[in-house]
Design a protein around this motif. Sequence first.
Motif, PDB file in Angstrom:
ATOM      1  N   ASP A  10       0.793  -1.220   0.000  1.00  0.00           N
ATOM      2  CA  ASP A  10       0.000   0.000   0.000  1.00  0.00           C
ATOM      3  C   ASP A  10       0.830   1.277   0.000  1.00  0.00           C
ATOM      4  OD1 ASP A  10       0.784  -0.651   2.687  1.00  0.00           O
ATOM      5  OD2 ASP A  10      -0.609   0.881   3.384  1.00  0.00           O
ATOM      6  N   ASP A  11       2.112   1.189   0.352  1.00  0.00           N
ATOM      7  CA  ASP A  11       2.966   2.371   0.368  1.00  0.00           C
ATOM      8  C   ASP A  11       3.282   2.779  -1.072  1.00  0.00           C
ATOM      9  OD1 ASP A  11       5.377   4.023   0.314  1.00  0.00           O
ATOM     10  OD2 ASP A  11       5.625   3.493   2.420  1.00  0.00           O
ATOM     11  N   PRO A  12       2.808   3.958  -1.529  1.00  0.00           N
ATOM     12  CA  PRO A  12       2.984   4.321  -2.941  1.00  0.00           C
ATOM     13  C   PRO A  12       4.442   4.491  -3.349  1.00  0.00           C
ATOM     14  CG  PRO A  12       2.108   6.168  -1.675  1.00  0.00           C
ATOM     15  CD  PRO A  12       2.056   4.980  -0.782  1.00  0.00           C
ATOM     16  N   GLN A  13       5.255   5.055  -2.472  1.00  0.00           N
ATOM     17  CA  GLN A  13       6.658   5.264  -2.820  1.00  0.00           C
ATOM     18  C   GLN A  13       7.419   3.943  -2.869  1.00  0.00           C
ATOM     19  OE1 GLN A  13       8.718   8.027  -0.300  1.00  0.00           O
ATOM     20  NE2 GLN A  13      10.649   7.886  -1.415  1.00  0.00           N
ATOM     21  N   LEU A  14       7.256   3.137  -1.828  1.00  0.00           N
ATOM     22  CA  LEU A  14       7.943   1.852  -1.793  1.00  0.00           C
ATOM     23  C   LEU A  14       7.452   0.946  -2.913  1.00  0.00           C
ATOM     24  CD1 LEU A  14       9.862  -0.155  -0.479  1.00  0.00           C
ATOM     25  CD2 LEU A  14       8.010  -0.797   1.093  1.00  0.00           C
ATOM     26  N   GLY A  15       6.127   0.922  -3.126  1.00  0.00           N
ATOM     27  CA  GLY A  15       5.580   0.079  -4.181  1.00  0.00           C
ATOM     28  C   GLY A  15       6.130   0.443  -5.546  1.00  0.00           C
ATOM     29  N   ALA A  16       6.229   1.742  -5.824  1.00  0.00           N
ATOM     30  CA  ALA A  16       6.759   2.187  -7.113  1.00  0.00           C
ATOM     31  C   ALA A  16       8.218   1.781  -7.274  1.00  0.00           C
ATOM     32  CB  ALA A  16       6.608   3.697  -7.236  1.00  0.00           C
ATOM     33  N   GLN A  17       8.982   1.857  -6.185  1.00  0.00           N
ATOM     34  CA  GLN A  17      10.390   1.458  -6.245  1.00  0.00           C
ATOM     35  C   GLN A  17      10.533  -0.041  -6.496  1.00  0.00           C
ATOM     36  OE1 GLN A  17      11.919   2.813  -2.499  1.00  0.00           O
ATOM     37  NE2 GLN A  17      12.180   4.940  -3.181  1.00  0.00           N
ATOM     38  N   ILE A  18       9.703  -0.835  -5.814  1.00  0.00           N
ATOM     39  CA  ILE A  18       9.775  -2.283  -6.011  1.00  0.00           C
ATOM     40  C   ILE A  18       9.403  -2.646  -7.448  1.00  0.00           C
ATOM     41  CG2 ILE A  18       8.753  -4.491  -5.341  1.00  0.00           C
ATOM     42  CD1 ILE A  18       8.475  -3.378  -2.511  1.00  0.00           C
ATOM     43  N   VAL A  19       8.349  -2.035  -7.956  1.00  0.00           N
ATOM     44  CA  VAL A  19       7.941  -2.302  -9.334  1.00  0.00           C
ATOM     45  C   VAL A  19       9.072  -1.957 -10.294  1.00  0.00           C
ATOM     46  CG1 VAL A  19       6.434  -1.484 -11.194  1.00  0.00           C
ATOM     47  CG2 VAL A  19       5.459  -2.079  -8.969  1.00  0.00           C
ATOM     48  N   GLU A  20       9.716  -0.825 -10.071  1.00  0.00           N
ATOM     49  CA  GLU A  20      10.820  -0.405 -10.945  1.00  0.00           C
ATOM     50  C   GLU A  20      11.959  -1.416 -10.919  1.00  0.00           C
ATOM     51  OE1 GLU A  20      14.025   3.311 -11.412  1.00  0.00           O
ATOM     52  OE2 GLU A  20      12.429   3.382  -9.898  1.00  0.00           O
ATOM     53  N   HIS A  21      12.309  -1.885  -9.722  1.00  0.00           N
ATOM     54  CA  HIS A  21      13.420  -2.843  -9.610  1.00  0.00           C
ATOM     55  C   HIS A  21      13.040  -4.204 -10.195  1.00  0.00           C
ATOM     56  CE1 HIS A  21      16.415  -0.515  -7.403  1.00  0.00           C
ATOM     57  NE2 HIS A  21      15.430   0.009  -6.694  1.00  0.00           N
ATOM     58  N   LEU A  22      11.802  -4.621 -10.006  1.00  0.00           N
ATOM     59  CA  LEU A  22      11.368  -5.896 -10.591  1.00  0.00           C
ATOM     60  C   LEU A  22      11.424  -5.836 -12.110  1.00  0.00           C
ATOM     61  CD1 LEU A  22       8.320  -6.788  -8.290  1.00  0.00           C
ATOM     62  CD2 LEU A  22      10.537  -7.947  -8.353  1.00  0.00           C
ATOM     63  N   ARG A  23      10.972  -4.738 -12.672  1.00  0.00           N
ATOM     64  CA  ARG A  23      11.043  -4.571 -14.122  1.00  0.00           C
ATOM     65  C   ARG A  23      12.489  -4.520 -14.596  1.00  0.00           C
ATOM     66  NH1 ARG A  23       6.158  -0.117 -14.613  1.00  0.00           N
ATOM     67  NH2 ARG A  23       4.430  -1.635 -14.718  1.00  0.00           N
ATOM     68  N   GLY A  24      13.341  -3.841 -13.816  1.00  0.00           N
ATOM     69  CA  GLY A  24      14.753  -3.777 -14.170  1.00  0.00           C
ATOM     70  C   GLY A  24      15.425  -5.133 -14.146  1.00  0.00           C
ATOM     71  N   ALA A  25      14.858  -6.069 -13.358  1.00  0.00           N
ATOM     72  CA  ALA A  25      15.393  -7.439 -13.288  1.00  0.00           C
ATOM     73  C   ALA A  25      14.789  -8.337 -14.362  1.00  0.00           C
ATOM     74  CB  ALA A  25      15.134  -8.024 -11.905  1.00  0.00           C
ATOM     75  N   GLY A  26      13.986  -7.757 -15.257  1.00  0.00           N
ATOM     76  CA  GLY A  26      13.402  -8.542 -16.337  1.00  0.00           C
ATOM     77  C   GLY A  26      12.131  -9.264 -15.975  1.00  0.00           C
ATOM     78  N   LEU A  27      11.499  -8.856 -14.871  1.00  0.00           N
ATOM     79  CA  LEU A  27      10.261  -9.489 -14.431  1.00  0.00           C
ATOM     80  C   LEU A  27       9.067  -8.615 -14.800  1.00  0.00           C
ATOM     81  CD1 LEU A  27      11.608 -10.549 -10.943  1.00  0.00           C
ATOM     82  CD2 LEU A  27      11.305 -12.032 -12.926  1.00  0.00           C
ATOM     83  N   GLU A  28       7.873  -9.188 -14.706  1.00  0.00           N
ATOM     84  CA  GLU A  28       6.652  -8.477 -15.109  1.00  0.00           C
ATOM     85  C   GLU A  28       5.735  -8.343 -13.882  1.00  0.00           C
ATOM     86  OE1 GLU A  28       2.927  -8.907 -18.258  1.00  0.00           O
ATOM     87  OE2 GLU A  28       4.605 -10.304 -18.331  1.00  0.00           O
ATOM     88  N   PRO A  29       5.843  -7.241 -13.138  1.00  0.00           N
ATOM     89  CA  PRO A  29       5.045  -7.096 -11.927  1.00  0.00           C
ATOM     90  C   PRO A  29       3.656  -6.512 -12.165  1.00  0.00           C
ATOM     91  CG  PRO A  29       6.584  -5.274 -12.098  1.00  0.00           C
ATOM     92  CD  PRO A  29       6.828  -6.154 -13.296  1.00  0.00           C
ATOM     93  N   TRP A  31       0.683  -4.662  -9.582  1.00  0.00           N
ATOM     94  CA  TRP A  31       0.725  -4.015  -8.271  1.00  0.00           C
ATOM     95  C   TRP A  31      -0.686  -3.790  -7.756  1.00  0.00           C
ATOM     96  CZ3 TRP A  31       2.857   1.643  -7.472  1.00  0.00           C
ATOM     97  CH2 TRP A  31       2.844   1.939  -6.103  1.00  0.00           C
ATOM     98  N   TRP A  32      -0.980  -4.426  -6.610  1.00  0.00           N
ATOM     99  CA  TRP A  32      -2.223  -4.162  -5.890  1.00  0.00           C
ATOM    100  C   TRP A  32      -1.889  -3.326  -4.668  1.00  0.00           C
ATOM    101  CZ3 TRP A  32      -5.016  -9.598  -5.593  1.00  0.00           C
ATOM    102  CH2 TRP A  32      -5.330 -10.007  -6.899  1.00  0.00           C
ATOM    103  N   ARG A  33      -2.733  -2.330  -4.378  1.00  0.00           N
ATOM    104  CA  ARG A  33      -2.459  -1.401  -3.280  1.00  0.00           C
ATOM    105  C   ARG A  33      -3.273  -1.694  -2.019  1.00  0.00           C
ATOM    106  NH1 ARG A  33      -1.532   0.700  -8.079  1.00  0.00           N
ATOM    107  NH2 ARG A  33       0.157   2.224  -8.390  1.00  0.00           N
ATOM    108  N   GLU A  34      -4.007  -2.782  -2.006  1.00  0.00           N
ATOM    109  CA  GLU A  34      -4.748  -3.181  -0.812  1.00  0.00           C
ATOM    110  C   GLU A  34      -4.907  -4.691  -0.795  1.00  0.00           C
ATOM    111  OE1 GLU A  34      -8.517  -1.240  -1.063  1.00  0.00           O
ATOM    112  OE2 GLU A  34      -9.374  -2.774  -2.352  1.00  0.00           O
ATOM    113  N   GLY A  35      -5.136  -5.227   0.410  1.00  0.00           N
ATOM    114  CA  GLY A  35      -5.314  -6.659   0.545  1.00  0.00           C
ATOM    115  C   GLY A  35      -6.695  -7.097   0.112  1.00  0.00           C
ATOM    116  N   ARG A  36      -6.788  -8.346  -0.324  1.00  0.00           N
ATOM    117  CA  ARG A  36      -8.061  -8.899  -0.762  1.00  0.00           C
ATOM    118  C   ARG A  36      -8.159 -10.355  -0.299  1.00  0.00           C
ATOM    119  NH1 ARG A  36      -7.811  -7.217  -7.231  1.00  0.00           N
ATOM    120  NH2 ARG A  36      -6.892  -5.138  -6.912  1.00  0.00           N
ATOM    121  N   VAL A  37      -9.342 -10.761   0.112  1.00  0.00           N
ATOM    122  CA  VAL A  37      -9.586 -12.170   0.407  1.00  0.00           C
ATOM    123  C   VAL A  37      -9.934 -12.847  -0.908  1.00  0.00           C
ATOM    124  CG1 VAL A  37     -10.997 -13.831   1.653  1.00  0.00           C
ATOM    125  CG2 VAL A  37     -10.345 -11.692   2.758  1.00  0.00           C
TER     126      VAL A  37
END
Length: 224
Positions: A10-29, A31-37
């Motif tokens: 849910d953290d917008p700054q951290l989430g954006a950074q993780i997405v950027e690094h995952l993409r930089g590693a060649g992965l396809e992320p 991103w959900w910003r809240e939990g779901r059952v």
Amino acid sequence: MGERILLVEDDPQLGAQIVEHLRGAGLEPSWWREGRVLAPGELPEVSLVVLDLMLPGTYGLDMLKALRAFSDVPVLILSARNDTLDKVRALKLGADDYLTKPFWPEELIERVRARLRRPLLQKTGAAVDVGPLRIDFQTHEVWMHGQPVELTRVEFALLAALARRPREAVTRQWLLEHVLDPEREGTERTLDVHVSRLRRKLGARHGVETVWGVGYRLASGEGA
């Protein structure tokens, strides 16, 4: 296109950074910003879930518990909580790894890569080799060093459950609910008896290891 990763953060700054690094590693992320059952059919086709604990909507461990009711997709927990009890609870509910915030992005990527390198659940009907041990899920036959091993129905079901997650701990509760008959034999004492018998038949080096506070895992037999 790289493997698909579901990030729940849910953290917008951290989430954006993780997405950027995952993409930089060649992965396809994704991103959900809240939990779901989640219910069966609602989880996207992904190879790994990166899950925060403190989420709006649904708490992370509640989401993990619901997810484990129908899926064995690997789950890496992210959390600012560094308490051992939180880590143990997450592992008992079926998490595969636990990374404490704050963390270096490089560590996250390497943990993701390590998890993706490990064998995933084998499909029913396939055969799997774990060291000198070979298990055929379709014929219910087991061999050790090429020699057949005679197992009871429950012993084979227990071995198969562990073999489908090689080198990963499977919780006692999961084994009680999915391997033993809950009406006749669904007790921890009965589970221990079956594990003991299975160990005798497979041998200590290639048998079932106890993961204290969590459950059991199948020894790899490497170096035998």
